[in-house]
Design an enzyme around this catalytic site. Structure first.
Site, mmCIF file in Angstrom:
data_model
loop_
_atom_site.group_PDB
_atom_site.id
_atom_site.type_symbol
_atom_site.label_atom_id
_atom_site.label_comp_id
_atom_site.label_asym_id
_atom_site.label_seq_id
_atom_site.Cartn_x
_atom_site.Cartn_y
_atom_site.Cartn_z
ATOM 1 N N PHE B 113 0.824 -1.177 0.145
ATOM 2 C CA PHE B 113 0.039 -0.089 -0.048
ATOM 3 C C PHE B 113 0.969 1.345 0.055
ATOM 4 C CE2 PHE B 113 -4.475 1.059 0.988
ATOM 5 C CZ PHE B 113 -5.169 -0.019 0.028
ATOM 6 N N GLN B 229 -8.058 15.285 2.633
ATOM 7 C CA GLN B 229 -7.415 14.481 1.560
ATOM 8 C C GLN B 229 -7.999 14.136 0.475
ATOM 9 O OE1 GLN B 229 -6.603 9.794 2.388
ATOM 10 N NE2 GLN B 229 -4.601 10.725 2.406
ATOM 11 N N HIS B 231 -7.907 11.599 -2.882
ATOM 12 C CA HIS B 231 -7.570 10.545 -3.330
ATOM 13 C C HIS B 231 -6.882 10.238 -4.623
ATOM 14 C CE1 HIS B 231 -7.447 6.047 -3.860
ATOM 15 N NE2 HIS B 231 -7.505 5.971 -2.670
ATOM 16 N N LEU B 241 -14.687 5.835 -5.694
ATOM 17 C CA LEU B 241 -13.272 5.637 -5.486
ATOM 18 C C LEU B 241 -12.892 4.264 -6.188
ATOM 19 C CD1 LEU B 241 -11.050 5.718 -3.276
ATOM 20 C CD2 LEU B 241 -12.268 4.312 -2.052
ATOM 21 N N THR B 243 -9.914 1.977 -5.482
ATOM 22 C CA THR B 243 -8.997 1.580 -4.224
ATOM 23 C C THR B 243 -7.584 1.786 -4.610
ATOM 24 O OG1 THR B 243 -8.349 -0.068 -2.729
ATOM 25 C CG2 THR B 243 -9.192 -0.785 -4.720
ATOM 26 N N GLU B 244 -6.773 2.139 -3.733
ATOM 27 C CA GLU B 244 -5.472 2.349 -3.889
ATOM 28 C C GLU B 244 -4.800 0.660 -3.905
ATOM 29 O OE1 GLU B 244 -3.516 4.948 -1.101
ATOM 30 O OE2 GLU B 244 -2.117 3.748 -0.504
ATOM 31 N N ARG B 275 -0.435 9.599 -0.564
ATOM 32 C CA ARG B 275 -1.555 10.123 -1.583
ATOM 33 C C ARG B 275 -1.643 11.595 -1.979
ATOM 34 N NH1 ARG B 275 -6.789 6.915 1.414
ATOM 35 N NH2 ARG B 275 -6.210 4.993 0.554
ATOM 36 N N HIS B 340 -11.792 12.631 -0.612
ATOM 37 C CA HIS B 340 -11.911 11.246 -0.051
ATOM 38 C C HIS B 340 -12.041 11.362 1.469
ATOM 39 C CE1 HIS B 340 -11.475 7.214 0.293
ATOM 40 N NE2 HIS B 340 -10.399 7.045 0.825
ATOM 41 N N ARG B 375 -3.066 11.141 5.689
ATOM 42 C CA ARG B 375 -3.226 9.768 5.902
ATOM 43 C C ARG B 375 -2.789 8.898 5.079
ATOM 44 N NH1 ARG B 375 -6.874 6.088 4.922
ATOM 45 N NH2 ARG B 375 -8.597 7.052 3.915
ATOM 46 N N SER B 380 -6.861 4.201 8.100
ATOM 47 C CA SER B 380 -7.986 4.766 8.549
ATOM 48 C C SER B 380 -8.795 3.782 9.379
ATOM 49 C CB SER B 380 -8.870 5.344 7.497
ATOM 50 O OG SER B 380 -9.536 4.548 6.609
#
Lengths: 375, 562
Positions: B113, B229, B231, B241, B243-244, B275, B340, B375, B380
């Site tokens: 990640f 933030q 994203h 979204l 996802t990362e 991010r 985000h 973050r 989170s």
């Protein structure tokens, strides 16, 4: 931009009025969702339209409704698709409304109604607590840990965890409950969503009470054998959970792996089907009931046959069968049928088809470790 | 009047975790949520949860990554606690039944990640938030005897006692419009962030900053509100979204010329830089004309083997298909930075205690601060669970040693009167939807990836005007059963108050750090700004700014490169 007629089913319990259709014309892109359409009307014209919604991406499960007779999420159903989709089983479209028949030009029509099988609270909002969540509670919806609980994680095969990801991906939207035909006949049926939830524990190797859970669900007259394979829940599910498939897996595990012969005769009835097809090549209905109780000449079947005599007589009267077909075997299974049975039953492992794991049909075949195989 | 030792507002991950912890500590617990708990927006968290569980990994490494990710604005004592407690929290979830995916040996599997120096993100396909949320709800059902659930009850006000301590909340049952004053020895806010202040946003329609505004109204301090933030991978039209986890599994970012542009901005971590860095890189590419005509760059998931995508990134395959008409296993998908998450929120200590006695906060509504200026992905979920649990335990401990406080007699009638005034409005004011749209567009234009004094001043002015308009916005629904119109009016007032604090904090911080990038102050300035910007009403009607120091334990600020 294309135009659509959006007809929303409205109901206010305090008004004293009956439910009615509320009609709006919207001009939006084809790939906008039905929820986009409803929210546009709500934002711009009428803030009193009631619909639960939040994520707008098909994950929170709030906005399940019936759209042109079929249950689904309003947020991931495109307007164009909704306007032309086929109707669901058992849907009676409302009679054409005189006020809506305009000047010749008829816009594609999208009708949004609350889900079925659950009481309506207001407009598109139904009482899920009264039905859906009560049924979820029925299946002991929490993990009963296998002892001893390890200090670190349980060591379990990756394939099992991917396998239970399918029922785990259920978002509790209620779309399958809405159109479950068995539940319409038997409101006490535990139902597709809750039984899929039950599989999530039975398929989880960390759970200690697989047998107890299966016995419970097989013995309940409203349990796993109450499903009639109508496929409505499979069509309804927006997340590919295939609730019916999970119910069938519960049956196979209960009957084949745990030898649970339930008092509702569900297990034997299912096997009677198999036996019947194997013998006749096609379903010979008059044998089915007797076979479910061990064959026509089995004393245990006698009482059941007598009690179902009225049905038999009706069948004769309506020419569903004749005395000859009722007593004889008019058809013998051709060889390829019995060969197919031999081949499948001869396998030492049962192969379960789980599309969540194996992807799409055009995929290259799954390799050994990733395909879902039991025992 | 119902009364509990601990009353929890919000039933996402933080709220449910707090409820279970408080009940386990021996307190009586009530949980209020304006939606059914499984609809909470935690459900949309996709990628996973971080924990240094592998023997080769260490909590210190996780903590350092988090500190660096925060651009040194995170409080290091809180970060240490979060990273130390992460492995136990993860195992607690595993034993409670979360179906974490495994590696080839049957142990918990990980994925890479952003901003992390080790693969320490544990996951359930790309529905990790959903899986954890549903399992926590299973536990809530299991422990139903110790917990009362108020599902689909909207909290309108926090109630403050004579000594300024929080003594309960006033809530409206959406089903019949009934108002109830719920008395409590301690109240835990767990009502999530404020994404709807922006448009578009990855956040659901319910994420309207309720708890941040409610806490501010009763005098609690807010902190780091400027840290919002963006994203790096959201869909261009609707802001959904991606996802990362996609980049964690190996997807690339490409500009319109087909270049893997992250090589320029973060040569070591590439797509897996933090991010704020990736979002700024994308925005720069787009502004300098190397994006696509629709103002996007591309995310190429075809770099990930198709079977792996179908198994581990199933949800974004659905999102691509349903919301962009793209099969991400076969072609790149257009994305851009989008709102985000808010790192800021109600200021708390490491046990969730806010500056108002008896009031706790956990999860996105709170600011401990573990995320500081930015973050890290998959921190989170960890934040909600660790600090949800700690808040639940400490609120319960407080409650168990005190009697039930009394509530001011007029509070219920005050709320009734305020609601009646909203219900009396007719259809002649501005429309709630129009105000909300203008607010979201304004914030997304002026308080986004790049900011400057001029734009912020403009935003501030618009937000003030909208506040006035909102006070008389039109109401179409005058009934009591599921009146969503009146709730939307209250939520709008929360959103505008939160927006104003975001703008004020962004105007205040005259440097660039984490998510706050000021084009008029493009450098990080540790000498003047290595401190938190706090905001509170402080008795008056207008928000006031103050500062508090950043806690530094062992990692001194350094230059930040990826």
């Amino acid at each position: 931009m294309p135009e659509y007629t959006l007809r929303i089913r409205r109901f206010d319990p305090l008004s004293g009025e009956a439910a009615y259709w509320d009609e709006h014309f919207i001009e939006m892109e084809e790939h906008n969702s039905v929820l986009d359409g409803i929210l546009k009307v709500k934002d711009e014209k009428d803030g009193s339209i009631g619909i639960r919604c939040s994520c707008q991406q098909g994950i929170c499960g709030s906005c399940a409704v019936r759209i042109n007779g079929k249950p689904g999420l309003a947020c991931n159903t495109h307007l164009e698709e909704a306007a032309h989709r086929g109707h669901g089983v058992g849907w009676n479209p409302p009679a054409p409304d005189d006020t809506s028949s305009g000047e010749g030009l008829k816009l594609p029509e999208i009708m949004v109604e609350p889900m079925g099988n659950m009481p309506v609270i207001r407009d598109l909002i139904v009482d899920m607590d009264a039905v859906h969540w009560r049924k979820i509670q029925r299946v002991t919806p929490w993990l009963i840990n296998r002892e001893p609980v390890p200090e670190r994680e349980y060591i379990v095969p990756h394939a099992n965890m991917v396998d239970v990801t399918q029922p785990m991906s259920c978002i509790q939207c209620g779309a399958c409950v809405s159109d479950c035909l068995s539940m319409e006949i038997d409101p006490l049926f535990i139902g597709p969503a809750a039984l899929a939830k039950a599989y999530r524990f039975v398929g989880d190797p960390r759970d200690a009470q697989h047998r107890e859970r299966l016995f419970d669900l097989a013995e309940d007259p409203h349990g796993i054998y109450d499903c009639t394979h109508c496929f409505n829940c499979v069509d309804a599910c927006p997340k590919g959970v295939d609730p019916m498939n999970q119910i069938m897996r519960l049956r196979r595990i209960a009957g084949t792996d745990y030898d649970i012969e339930d008092r509702n005769n569900g297990y034997r009835h299912e096997h009677a089907f198999v036996k019947n097809i194997r013998r006749n090549g096609l379903l010979h209905e008059s044998d089915l009931l007797a076979d479910s109780y061990g064959g026509k000449f089995n004393p245990a079947a006698g009482r059941e046959l007598v009690s179902s005599l009225p049905t038999g007589i009706k069948g004769l009267a309506r020419r569903k069968m004749t005395p000859k077909t009722a007593l004889m075997h008019p058809h013998k299974a051709p060889k390829p049928v019995s060969q197919t049975f031999d081949r499948i039953e001869g396998r030492d492992q049962r192969v379960e088809l789980n599309l969540y794991v194996s992807g799409y049909e055009d995929d290259e075949p799954a390799d050994e470790t990733e395909s879902e195989e039991r025992r | 009047m119902p009364a509990y030792d601990v009353l929890i507002i919000g039933a996402g991950l933080a709220g449910q975790r707090a409820a279970l912890a408080a009940a386990q500590t021996g307190a009586t617990v009530g949980v209020v949520s304006k939606v059914h708990p499984v609809r909470s927006h935690s459900v949309a968290a996709a990628g996973g949860i971080n924990a240094a569980l592998n023997p080769e990994d260490s909590w210190e490494s996780h903590a350092f990554d988090t500190v660096k990710g925060s651009d040194y604005l995170g409080d290091q004592d809180a970060i240490e606690i979060m990273c130390r407690e992460a492995p136990d929290e993860l195992l607690w979830l595993e034993h409670a039944g979360v179906t974490f995916h495994r590696d080839g040996t049957g142990h918990l599997g990980t994925r890479a990640f952003g901003g992390a120096s080790a693969a320490r993100t544990y996951y359930v396909a790309d529905i990790t938030g959903q899986a954890i949320l549903h399992v926590l709800y299973e536990q809530l059902l299991k422990h139903h005897a110790q917990l009362d659930r108020y599902e689909e009850w909207f909290t309108t006000d926090l109630v403050v006692g004579d000594e300024g301590q929080c003594v309960g909340a006033i809530c409206r049952d959406l089903r019949d419009g009934r108002l109830e004053l719920i008395n409590a020895k301690a109240v835990i806010l767990a009502s999530g962030g404020a994404g709807q202040v922006y448009r578009p946003t990855t956040n659901g329609l319910i994420v309207t900053g309720d708890g941040i505004a409610q806490a501010c109204r009763v005098g609690a301090k807010l902190m780091d509100m400027e840290m919002v933030q963006y994203h790096p991978t959201t869909l261009s039209g609707n802001g959904l979204l991606i996802t990362e986890g996609a980049r964690g599994e190996g997807a690339w970012l490409l500009n319109a010329e087909g270049d893997r542009f992250m090589e320029e901005y973060a040569p070591n971590k590439l797509e897996l830089a933090s991010r704020d860095v990736v979002s700024r890189a994308e925005q720069t590419e787009i502004m300098e004309g190397r994006g696509f005509p629709d103002g996007t760059v591309a995310l190429d998931v075809t770099k990930v083997p198709r079977r792996r995508t179908l198994e581990a990134l199933r949800e974004i395959v659905n999102i691509g298909r349903d919301f962009a008409g793209v099969d991400i296993t076969r072609e790149p998908i257009h994305i851009r930075p989008g709102n985000h998450y808010i790192m800021g929120g109600v200021k708390t200590d490491v046990d969730g205690q806010t500056t108002v006695p008896g009031l706790y906060a956990a999860g996105e509504v709170a600011c401990v601060s573990v995320h500081g200026g930015n973050r890290l992905g998959a921190n989170s979920l960890l934040d909600t669970l660790v600090f949800g649990r700690r808040s639940g335990e400490s609120a319960a401990r407080r409650a168990l040693r005190m009697p039930m406080p009394s509530t001011p007699s007029a509070c219920l009638t005050d709320t009734q009167r305020a609601l009646a005034a909203i219900l009396r409005r007719r259809g002649n004011g501005s429309r709630i939807g129009a105000i909300k749209k203008e607010l979201g567009d304004t914030m997304n234009e002026y308080v986004a990836v790049f900011r400057d004094a001029e734009g912020l001043a403009k935003a501030h002015q618009i937000v003030r005007r909208l506040k006035e308009e909102a006070a008389g916005a039109a109401i179409d629904d005058h009934g009591s059963v599921f009146n969503q119109d009146v709730i939307a009016a209250i939520e709008l007032s929360y959103m505008l108050e939160v927006a104003e604090t975001i703008v004020i904090a962004a105007e205040e911080r005259k440097e660039s750090r984490g998510a706050q990038y000021r084009t008029d102050f493009p450098e990080r300035n540790d000498a003047d700004w290595l401190k938190h910007v706090d905001i509170s009403l402080d008795g008056g009607p207008e928000p006031k700014v103050s500062y508090s120091p950043v806690t530094i334990t062992r990692w001194q600020p350094e230059e930040r490169t990826y």
